[in-house]
Motif scaffolding. Structure first.
Motif, PDB file in Angstrom:
ATOM      1  N   ARG A 115      43.621   3.490  17.494  1.00  0.00           N
ATOM      2  CA  ARG A 115      44.388   2.291  17.872  1.00  0.00           C
ATOM      3  C   ARG A 115      45.888   2.515  17.652  1.00  0.00           C
ATOM      4  NH1 ARG A 115      40.172   0.064  15.079  1.00  0.00           N
ATOM      5  NH2 ARG A 115      41.516  -0.513  13.327  1.00  0.00           N
ATOM      6  N   LEU A 116      46.232   3.193  16.561  1.00  0.00           N
ATOM      7  CA  LEU A 116      47.633   3.519  16.295  1.00  0.00           C
ATOM      8  C   LEU A 116      48.189   4.408  17.413  1.00  0.00           C
ATOM      9  CD1 LEU A 116      50.011   3.345  14.268  1.00  0.00           C
ATOM     10  CD2 LEU A 116      49.091   5.423  13.211  1.00  0.00           C
ATOM     11  N   ALA A 117      47.407   5.396  17.833  1.00  0.00           N
ATOM     12  CA  ALA A 117      47.826   6.281  18.922  1.00  0.00           C
ATOM     13  C   ALA A 117      47.963   5.509  20.237  1.00  0.00           C
ATOM     14  CB  ALA A 117      46.832   7.434  19.076  1.00  0.00           C
ATOM     15  N   ASP A 118      47.030   4.592  20.504  1.00  0.00           N
ATOM     16  CA  ASP A 118      47.115   3.762  21.706  1.00  0.00           C
ATOM     17  C   ASP A 118      48.410   2.945  21.709  1.00  0.00           C
ATOM     18  OD1 ASP A 118      44.636   4.675  22.569  1.00  0.00           O
ATOM     19  OD2 ASP A 118      43.555   2.894  21.861  1.00  0.00           O
ATOM     20  N   ASN A 119      48.721   2.344  20.562  1.00  0.00           N
ATOM     21  CA  ASN A 119      49.944   1.544  20.452  1.00  0.00           C
ATOM     22  C   ASN A 119      51.189   2.407  20.620  1.00  0.00           C
ATOM     23  OD1 ASN A 119      48.544  -0.851  20.060  1.00  0.00           O
ATOM     24  ND2 ASN A 119      48.587  -0.682  17.839  1.00  0.00           N
ATOM     25  N   MET A 120      51.174   3.603  20.027  1.00  0.00           N
ATOM     26  CA  MET A 120      52.330   4.476  20.149  1.00  0.00           C
ATOM     27  C   MET A 120      52.503   4.938  21.598  1.00  0.00           C
ATOM     28  SD  MET A 120      53.421   7.779  17.973  1.00  0.00           S
ATOM     29  CE  MET A 120      54.949   7.320  17.200  1.00  0.00           C
ATOM     30  N   GLU A 121      51.402   5.255  22.273  1.00  0.00           N
ATOM     31  CA  GLU A 121      51.490   5.639  23.683  1.00  0.00           C
ATOM     32  C   GLU A 121      52.081   4.507  24.510  1.00  0.00           C
ATOM     33  OE1 GLU A 121      47.606   6.855  24.945  1.00  0.00           O
ATOM     34  OE2 GLU A 121      47.813   8.855  24.072  1.00  0.00           O
ATOM     35  N   ALA A 122      51.633   3.278  24.262  1.00  0.00           N
ATOM     36  CA  ALA A 122      52.159   2.126  25.008  1.00  0.00           C
ATOM     37  C   ALA A 122      53.660   1.972  24.754  1.00  0.00           C
ATOM     38  CB  ALA A 122      51.411   0.852  24.615  1.00  0.00           C
ATOM     39  N   THR A 123      54.070   2.152  23.515  1.00  0.00           N
ATOM     40  CA  THR A 123      55.494   2.061  23.179  1.00  0.00           C
ATOM     41  C   THR A 123      56.282   3.162  23.869  1.00  0.00           C
ATOM     42  OG1 THR A 123      55.002   1.043  21.041  1.00  0.00           O
ATOM     43  CG2 THR A 123      57.145   2.112  21.263  1.00  0.00           C
ATOM     44  N   GLN A 124      55.765   4.387  23.835  1.00  0.00           N
ATOM     45  CA  GLN A 124      56.446   5.514  24.467  1.00  0.00           C
ATOM     46  C   GLN A 124      56.571   5.313  25.975  1.00  0.00           C
ATOM     47  OE1 GLN A 124      53.984   8.697  22.972  1.00  0.00           O
ATOM     48  NE2 GLN A 124      55.472   9.224  21.387  1.00  0.00           N
ATOM     49  N   LEU A 125      55.512   4.807  26.603  1.00  0.00           N
ATOM     50  CA  LEU A 125      55.575   4.556  28.039  1.00  0.00           C
ATOM     51  C   LEU A 125      56.584   3.454  28.354  1.00  0.00           C
ATOM     52  CD1 LEU A 125      51.789   4.843  28.966  1.00  0.00           C
ATOM     53  CD2 LEU A 125      53.611   6.480  29.502  1.00  0.00           C
ATOM     54  N   GLY A 126      56.627   2.430  27.523  1.00  0.00           N
ATOM     55  CA  GLY A 126      57.607   1.360  27.701  1.00  0.00           C
ATOM     56  C   GLY A 126      59.033   1.872  27.564  1.00  0.00           C
ATOM     57  N   LEU A 127      59.271   2.695  26.551  1.00  0.00           N
ATOM     58  CA  LEU A 127      60.603   3.270  26.365  1.00  0.00           C
ATOM     59  C   LEU A 127      60.983   4.184  27.526  1.00  0.00           C
ATOM     60  CD1 LEU A 127      60.518   4.054  22.531  1.00  0.00           C
ATOM     61  CD2 LEU A 127      61.898   2.316  23.689  1.00  0.00           C
ATOM     62  N   ALA A 128      60.026   4.916  28.041  1.00  0.00           N
ATOM     63  CA  ALA A 128      60.298   5.779  29.197  1.00  0.00           C
ATOM     64  C   ALA A 128      60.741   4.934  30.390  1.00  0.00           C
ATOM     65  CB  ALA A 128      59.057   6.606  29.553  1.00  0.00           C
ATOM     66  N   GLY A 129      60.109   3.796  30.584  1.00  0.00           N
ATOM     67  CA  GLY A 129      60.504   2.895  31.667  1.00  0.00           C
ATOM     68  C   GLY A 129      61.917   2.375  31.476  1.00  0.00           C
ATOM     69  N   GLU A 130      62.265   2.043  30.225  1.00  0.00           N
ATOM     70  CA  GLU A 130      63.614   1.566  29.938  1.00  0.00           C
ATOM     71  C   GLU A 130      64.654   2.656  30.191  1.00  0.00           C
ATOM     72  OE1 GLU A 130      63.745  -0.048  25.988  1.00  0.00           O
ATOM     73  OE2 GLU A 130      62.072  -1.398  26.382  1.00  0.00           O
ATOM     74  N   VAL A 131      64.353   3.884  29.807  1.00  0.00           N
ATOM     75  CA  VAL A 131      65.288   4.992  30.031  1.00  0.00           C
ATOM     76  C   VAL A 131      65.446   5.250  31.528  1.00  0.00           C
ATOM     77  CG1 VAL A 131      65.672   7.470  29.672  1.00  0.00           C
ATOM     78  CG2 VAL A 131      64.891   6.051  27.781  1.00  0.00           C
ATOM     79  N   MET A 132      64.349   5.139  32.266  1.00  0.00           N
ATOM     80  CA  MET A 132      64.447   5.311  33.727  1.00  0.00           C
ATOM     81  C   MET A 132      65.358   4.255  34.339  1.00  0.00           C
ATOM     82  SD  MET A 132      60.643   6.496  35.072  1.00  0.00           S
ATOM     83  CE  MET A 132      60.472   4.931  35.807  1.00  0.00           C
ATOM     84  N   GLU A 133      65.216   3.022  33.898  1.00  0.00           N
ATOM     85  CA  GLU A 133      66.078   1.945  34.408  1.00  0.00           C
ATOM     86  C   GLU A 133      67.537   2.222  34.069  1.00  0.00           C
ATOM     87  OE1 GLU A 133      64.580  -1.742  32.903  1.00  0.00           O
ATOM     88  OE2 GLU A 133      62.712  -1.588  34.040  1.00  0.00           O
ATOM     89  N   GLU A 134      67.795   2.683  32.861  1.00  0.00           N
ATOM     90  CA  GLU A 134      69.154   3.019  32.454  1.00  0.00           C
ATOM     91  C   GLU A 134      69.707   4.159  33.312  1.00  0.00           C
ATOM     92  OE1 GLU A 134      72.773   2.896  30.461  1.00  0.00           O
ATOM     93  OE2 GLU A 134      71.142   1.445  30.501  1.00  0.00           O
ATOM     94  N   ALA A 135      68.877   5.147  33.586  1.00  0.00           N
ATOM     95  CA  ALA A 135      69.308   6.267  34.426  1.00  0.00           C
ATOM     96  C   ALA A 135      69.656   5.781  35.828  1.00  0.00           C
ATOM     97  CB  ALA A 135      68.206   7.328  34.493  1.00  0.00           C
ATOM     98  N   GLN A 136      68.869   4.866  36.354  1.00  0.00           N
ATOM     99  CA  GLN A 136      69.165   4.326  37.680  1.00  0.00           C
ATOM    100  C   GLN A 136      70.492   3.587  37.682  1.00  0.00           C
ATOM    101  OE1 GLN A 136      65.515   2.158  38.238  1.00  0.00           O
ATOM    102  NE2 GLN A 136      64.517   3.880  39.267  1.00  0.00           N
ATOM    103  N   ARG A 137      70.772   2.825  36.621  1.00  0.00           N
ATOM    104  CA  ARG A 137      72.058   2.127  36.524  1.00  0.00           C
ATOM    105  C   ARG A 137      73.205   3.132  36.436  1.00  0.00           C
ATOM    106  NH1 ARG A 137      69.011  -1.449  33.413  1.00  0.00           N
ATOM    107  NH2 ARG A 137      69.602  -0.493  31.432  1.00  0.00           N
ATOM    108  N   VAL A 138      73.004   4.187  35.662  1.00  0.00           N
ATOM    109  CA  VAL A 138      74.044   5.206  35.498  1.00  0.00           C
ATOM    110  C   VAL A 138      74.358   5.862  36.840  1.00  0.00           C
ATOM    111  CG1 VAL A 138      74.494   7.504  34.536  1.00  0.00           C
ATOM    112  CG2 VAL A 138      73.630   5.692  33.064  1.00  0.00           C
TER     113      VAL A 138
END
Length: 109
Positions: A32-55
């Motif tokens: 469950r901890l790994a599942d939560n960390m994966e979800a967090t990592q995927l969410g952060l990846a989405g945020e970084v992608m959005e930031e890259a698009q803005r840049v």
């Protein structure tokens, strides 16, 4: 059964940077901890992608800002790759692949 189908690649590395694996049925605390960390990592990846698009469509950026973005994108991509490898290794094999795996191990059917 191969080692990768028996264990789960966890979304974090060990103290020396080596991959960490978990052997379980997928219902325990570490799973469950790994599942939560994966979800967090995927969410952060989405945020970084959005930031890259803005840049890329925004104002002129300094080399330091672009370097930081490149570092963040690289980290996000590494995390997403690790998650994809882990989840891919846990996909069930179809019947033909099961039979081939048994044949490769020398088992009689």
């Amino acid at each position: 059964m191969s080692l990768t189908s028996q264990v789960r690649l966890l979304p974090w590395a060990g103290p020396e940077g080596n991959p960490c694996y978990l052997s379980s049925d997928g219902g325990g605390f570490i799973s469950r901890l790994a599942d939560n960390m994966e979800a967090t990592q995927l969410g952060l990846a989405g945020e970084v992608m959005e930031e890259a698009q803005r840049v890329l469509v925004g104002r002129a950026w300094t080399s330091g800002e672009l370097q930081l973005l490149a570092v963040q994108l690289t980290e996000a991509l590494a995390n997403v790759h690790r998650i994809a490898v882990s989840r891919g290794a846990r996909l069930p094999l179809n019947a033909d692949e099961d039979r081939d795996a048994l044949d490769d191990e020398g088992d009689v059917m």
